[in-house]
Enzyme design. Structure first.
Site, PDB file in Angstrom:
ATOM      1  N   ASP A   9     -23.015  97.428  55.087  1.00 53.16           N
ATOM      2  CA  ASP A   9     -22.735  97.624  53.660  1.00 53.16           C
ATOM      3  C   ASP A   9     -24.091  97.811  52.987  1.00 53.16           C
ATOM      4  O   ASP A   9     -24.866  96.864  52.855  1.00 53.16           O
ATOM      5  CB  ASP A   9     -22.002  96.389  53.107  1.00 53.16           C
ATOM      6  CG  ASP A   9     -21.867  96.416  51.574  1.00 53.16           C
ATOM      7  OD1 ASP A   9     -22.235  97.422  50.945  1.00 53.16           O
ATOM      8  OD2 ASP A   9     -21.390  95.399  51.023  1.00 53.16           O
ATOM      9  N   LYS A  71     -29.832 102.845  45.347  1.00 50.92           N
ATOM     10  CA  LYS A  71     -28.565 103.511  45.662  1.00 50.92           C
ATOM     11  C   LYS A  71     -28.123 104.429  44.514  1.00 50.92           C
ATOM     12  O   LYS A  71     -27.445 105.431  44.728  1.00 50.92           O
ATOM     13  CB  LYS A  71     -27.500 102.446  45.921  1.00 50.92           C
ATOM     14  CG  LYS A  71     -26.169 102.961  46.428  1.00 50.92           C
ATOM     15  CD  LYS A  71     -25.285 101.795  46.816  1.00 50.92           C
ATOM     16  CE  LYS A  71     -23.925 102.232  47.323  1.00 50.92           C
ATOM     17  NZ  LYS A  71     -23.126 101.058  47.741  1.00 50.92           N
ATOM     18  N   GLU A 172     -16.079 102.266  50.750  1.00 53.01           N
ATOM     19  CA  GLU A 172     -16.135 100.812  50.592  1.00 53.01           C
ATOM     20  C   GLU A 172     -14.744 100.185  50.411  1.00 53.01           C
ATOM     21  O   GLU A 172     -14.431  99.196  51.080  1.00 53.01           O
ATOM     22  CB  GLU A 172     -17.078 100.441  49.441  1.00 53.01           C
ATOM     23  CG  GLU A 172     -18.542 100.668  49.833  1.00 53.01           C
ATOM     24  CD  GLU A 172     -19.502 100.700  48.657  1.00 53.01           C
ATOM     25  OE1 GLU A 172     -19.107 100.315  47.545  1.00 53.01           O
ATOM     26  OE2 GLU A 172     -20.654 101.109  48.869  1.00 53.01           O
ATOM     27  N   ASP A 194     -13.637  95.919  42.773  1.00 56.44           N
ATOM     28  CA  ASP A 194     -14.987  95.615  43.271  1.00 56.44           C
ATOM     29  C   ASP A 194     -15.938  95.411  42.091  1.00 56.44           C
ATOM     30  O   ASP A 194     -16.348  96.367  41.430  1.00 56.44           O
ATOM     31  CB  ASP A 194     -15.455  96.780  44.167  1.00 56.44           C
ATOM     32  CG  ASP A 194     -16.851  96.542  44.753  1.00 56.44           C
ATOM     33  OD1 ASP A 194     -17.552  95.597  44.321  1.00 56.44           O
ATOM     34  OD2 ASP A 194     -17.240  97.315  45.646  1.00 56.44           O
TER      35      ASP A 194
HETATM   36  P1  ADP Z   1     -23.406  94.908  45.172  1.00 55.37           P
HETATM   37  O1  ADP Z   1     -22.138  95.326  45.831  1.00 55.37           O
HETATM   38  O2  ADP Z   1     -23.561  95.471  43.800  1.00 55.37           O
HETATM   39  O3  ADP Z   1     -24.610  95.158  46.020  1.00 55.37           O
HETATM   40  P2  ADP Z   1     -22.623  92.058  45.463  1.00 55.37           P
HETATM   41  O4  ADP Z   1     -21.214  92.301  45.826  1.00 55.37           O
HETATM   42  O5  ADP Z   1     -23.466  91.400  46.479  1.00 55.37           O
HETATM   43  O6  ADP Z   1     -23.370  93.326  44.909  1.00 55.37           O
HETATM   44  O7  ADP Z   1     -22.600  91.176  44.112  1.00 55.37           O
HETATM   45  C1  ADP Z   1     -23.748  90.654  43.553  1.00 55.37           C
HETATM   46  C2  ADP Z   1     -23.421  89.970  42.256  1.00 55.37           C
HETATM   47  O8  ADP Z   1     -22.517  88.875  42.497  1.00 55.37           O
HETATM   48  C3  ADP Z   1     -24.640  89.384  41.587  1.00 55.37           C
HETATM   49  O9  ADP Z   1     -24.598  89.666  40.216  1.00 55.37           O
HETATM   50  C4  ADP Z   1     -24.469  87.890  41.846  1.00 55.37           C
HETATM   51  O10 ADP Z   1     -25.120  87.114  40.843  1.00 55.37           O
HETATM   52  C5  ADP Z   1     -22.965  87.751  41.761  1.00 55.37           C
HETATM   53  N1  ADP Z   1     -22.455  86.524  42.395  1.00 55.37           N
HETATM   54  C6  ADP Z   1     -22.650  86.115  43.664  1.00 55.37           C
HETATM   55  N2  ADP Z   1     -22.031  84.930  43.878  1.00 55.37           N
HETATM   56  C7  ADP Z   1     -21.429  84.594  42.711  1.00 55.37           C
HETATM   57  C8  ADP Z   1     -20.651  83.469  42.281  1.00 55.37           C
HETATM   58  N3  ADP Z   1     -20.361  82.456  43.092  1.00 55.37           N
HETATM   59  N4  ADP Z   1     -20.202  83.452  41.001  1.00 55.37           N
HETATM   60  C9  ADP Z   1     -20.489  84.471  40.162  1.00 55.37           C
HETATM   61  N5  ADP Z   1     -21.223  85.546  40.501  1.00 55.37           N
HETATM   62  C10 ADP Z   1     -21.691  85.600  41.761  1.00 55.37           C
HETATM   63 MG    MG Z   2     -20.832  96.194  46.990  1.00 50.71          MG
END
Ligand code: ADP
Ligand code: MG
Length: 632
Positions: A9, A71, A172, A194
């Site tokens: 991913d 990205k 995705e 998402d």
């Molecule tokens: P992306 O797909 O954009 O790369 P992610 O799916 O990894 O990102 O999501 C990252 C986001 O999720 C960040 O803003 C992070 O702060 C938030 N996040 C991660 N864990 C939690 C949680 N337990 N509660 C709220 N927000 C969270």
């Molecule tokens: Mg993502």
């Protein structure tokens, strides 16, 4: 044991690598034991690249030496990214021409987005190699469902630059549904919500006979956890200013400390009813504040509400009512927030799937897909996972009409062939204009590529038999070839999207990349050379059985046999240059055979006429649109 294929991913905020272990997909942690690798790349003072968590500190200390959210630039041109520049401090090279691949400054150097992404991929690859204690060279990588051809190509290029053969790009949302095994249901409608770090995507998938089709996507490319963080940061900074008479808004280090503290608090609030925000100030004072989940939810409600309209629009586009959604899958770290789950449940009238970690589910699905492609028996019943091409593909025919060759909703990989001919006597060149879309006229469809098939022998209009073949590979990337069957003249094009890197550029990048594993390329070249050798040997076997063979002289036949033997001798070796040179020799030796194999009827028909008759009015040298063939 055959080589493991990994699933990746490659996220805007975080990236992960996973693989299938004993029938269950698992994420591979980095050296620090953490599964998520922040998608941040930095150059340290010694010009060493640093990726992930360790790179994050450069964002504050020497922000010109770090890049995040790359990205957003993948496969896009300067004209496309004005919007992003308002939100992100990307420093683009200033000497870019329109249509050229973007380059971004990092320290003293400039890099293209695929090169930056390749650093992230290489880090993931290393993590997996450490974990397996074995090389990893094959991967499935996920991309947003709305990524266009250029963005997909750029992702593939990033993989190649990182020394990974990208076996498949998977959407995705499809990966997320796969991680939950929803494909086993055979039929149904799935919504994938998402909510990540900086983007929000809603996808509606239709599952038929185990095949996922993305029927609608919507979202907001500037909406995510970052917006929540910013709300909290603003509150903290305002309170610090009021209570401590301290304006730290311009103090990067303090702002970063505040950011870290509010993210920790936000994460805690997903599982605790309240938490404490504590920040040490440069004055030696301490900012402290209690924050309850209720306060937090009230604060972020407007951000969460912004996800609702795209969901409704996606439903509308799909022609569905919320009640028709059978499964809802949550993806992205921000869906850990309980309030988000409530809102989604209310909207779709379904309890969403949350059993898997929402920030890992896409990588896990990629691993499932990887193991299916690897033909592993661990994979669920060896099922075949196919995607679907959302738009028809065809070429422009005489009069500006579209001749559809591959119809929309065809499962991919797909290939189809149509026959065409010339519209003018003596026409020696034809223009092939590749189009995508459902409309009847070329001008209303999206133009994908143009190329010419040249050097057709002059023939009366309607006599040339031009076979046009379209092939979409499993990644949705299109190849088009055209062949005039009477003369054997051939032309082809792999649809190179605008803003795409050329193959040569990618090869150069591979060569330039620091951790370039020379063997990888070498191996690939050997395999490719062997494949080509097989193709020509099969063609030769066919030629031997054709009547043309008897027209060759004994010495010609002997020479071909010797060349064939020479190729057979080197073919299974590991020196691809030797294989290539043997192929070339055999190719040359069989040119006359190939010519003789051409449709002798037409050749003799042409011989019977004087060239003047054929060339009536001089065949146009400029390529002319292709005509739809009447035969068959
Ligand atoms: P992306 O797909 O954009 O790369 P992610 O799916 O990894 O990102 O999501 C990252 C986001 O999720 C960040 O803003 C992070 O702060 C938030 N996040 C991660 N864990 C939690 C949680 N337990 N509660 C709220 N927000 C969270
Ligand atoms: Mg993502």
């Amino acid at each position: 044991m055959s080589e493991r294929i990994v699933g990746i991913d490659l996220g805007t905020t975080n990236s992960l690598i996973a693989f299938m272990e004993g029938g269950t997909p698992v994420v591979i942690p980095g050296e620090d034991g953490v599964n998520l690798v922040p998608s941040v790349v930095a150059l340290d003072a010694a010009n060493q690249t640093i990726v992930g968590n360790a790179a994050r500190k450069f964002l504050i200390e020497t922000s010109d030496r770090a890049i995040y959210s790359v990205k957003r630039l993948m496969g896009r041109g300067v004209e496309d990214v004005h919007d992003e520049l308002k939100f992100f401090p990307f420093r683009l090279a200033s000497d870019l021409d329109p249509g050229e691949v973007i380059r971004i400054h990092l320290g003293e150097k400039t890099f293209t987005p695929p090169e930056i992404s390749a650093y992230i991929l290489r880090q993931l690859k290393r993590n997996a190699e450490r974990y397996f204690a074995a090389p990893v060279t094959k991967a499935v990588i996920t991309v947003p469902a709305y990524f266009n051809d250029a963005q997909r190509q750029a992702t593939k290029d990033a993989g190649r630059i990182a020394g990974l053969e990208v076996l498949r790009l998977v959407n995705e949302p499809t990966a997320a549904a796969l991680a939950y095994g929803l494909d086993k249901k055979k039929n149904g409608i799935v919504a994938v919500y998402d909510f990540g770090g900086g983007t929000f995507d809603i996808s509606i998938l239709k599952l038929h006979d185990g095949i996922f089709e993305v029927i609608a996507t919507n979202g907001d490319t500037h909406l995510g956890g970052d917006d929540i963080d910013n709300l909290l940061i603003t509150i903290a900074l305002d309170e610090i200013a009021n209570e401590h008479r301290l304006d730290v808004r311009r103090n990067g280090e303090v702002v970063q400390a505040v950011r870290k503290a509010v993210i920790d608090a936000k994460i805690l609030l997903s599982s605790e009813p309240s938490t404490k925000l504590e920040i040490e100030l440069p004055s030696g004072q301490r900012y402290q504040r209690e924050i309850t989940r209720e306060q937090f939810e009230t604060l972020i409600e407007p951000v969460l509400q912004r996800t609702m309209a795209p969901c409704k629009q996606a439903l509308k586009d799909a022609g569905l009512e919320a009640d028709q959604i059978e499964e809802v899958v949550l993806v992205g770290g921000s869906t850990r927030i309980p309030r988000v789950r409530q809102l989604v449940e209310k909207l779709f009238h379904r309890v969403p799937h949350t059993e898997l970690n929402p920030d890992e589910v896409v990588a896990l699905g990629a691993a499932v897909q990887a193991s299916i492609l690897g033909g592993s028996s661990e994979a669920t019943n060896n099922m075949l996972l196919l995607d679907i091409t959302p738009l028809s593909l065809g070429i422009e025919a005489l009069g500006g009409v579209v001749a559809k060759i591959i119809h929309r909703n065809s499962t991919i990989p797909a290939s189809a062939t149509e026959h065409f001919t010339t519209g003018i006597d003596g026409q020696t060149n034809v223009a092939i204009h590749v189009l995508q879309g459902e409309r009847e006229l070329a001008k209303d469809c999206r133009s994908l590529a143009r190329f010419d098939l040249r050097g057709i022998p002059p023939m009366p209009a309607g006599l040339p038999r031009i076979e046009v073949r379209l092939l979409i590979d499993a990644n949705g990337i299109l190849q088009v070839s055209a062949r005039e069957q009477r003369s054997g003249k051939e032309a082809q094009i792999s649809v190179q999207p605008s803003y795409g890197l050329t193959d040569d550029q990618v090869e150069t990048m591979i060569l330039e990349s620091f951790d370039y594993a020379e063997q990888d390329l070498e191996q690939r070249q050997v395999i490719e050379a062997r494949n080509e050798a097989d193709t020509i040997l099969v063609a030769l076997a066919k030629g031997r059985k054709s009547p043309a063979w008897s027209a060759l002289t004994e010495s010609e036949k002997r020479e071909i046999a010797e060349q064939e033997q020479a190729l057979l001798e080197v073919k299974d070796g590991t020196d691809y240059k030797k294989i290539r040179s043997a192929i070339d020799t055999l190719n040359q030796g069989t040119t006359r055979l190939a010519e003789l194999m051409m449709d002798t009827a037409v050749t003799s028909a042409l011989k019977g006429q004087s060239m003047e008759t054929v060339n009536v009015g001089q065949g146009p040298t400029a390529p002319h649109p292709i005509g739809k063939a009447e035969f068959e």
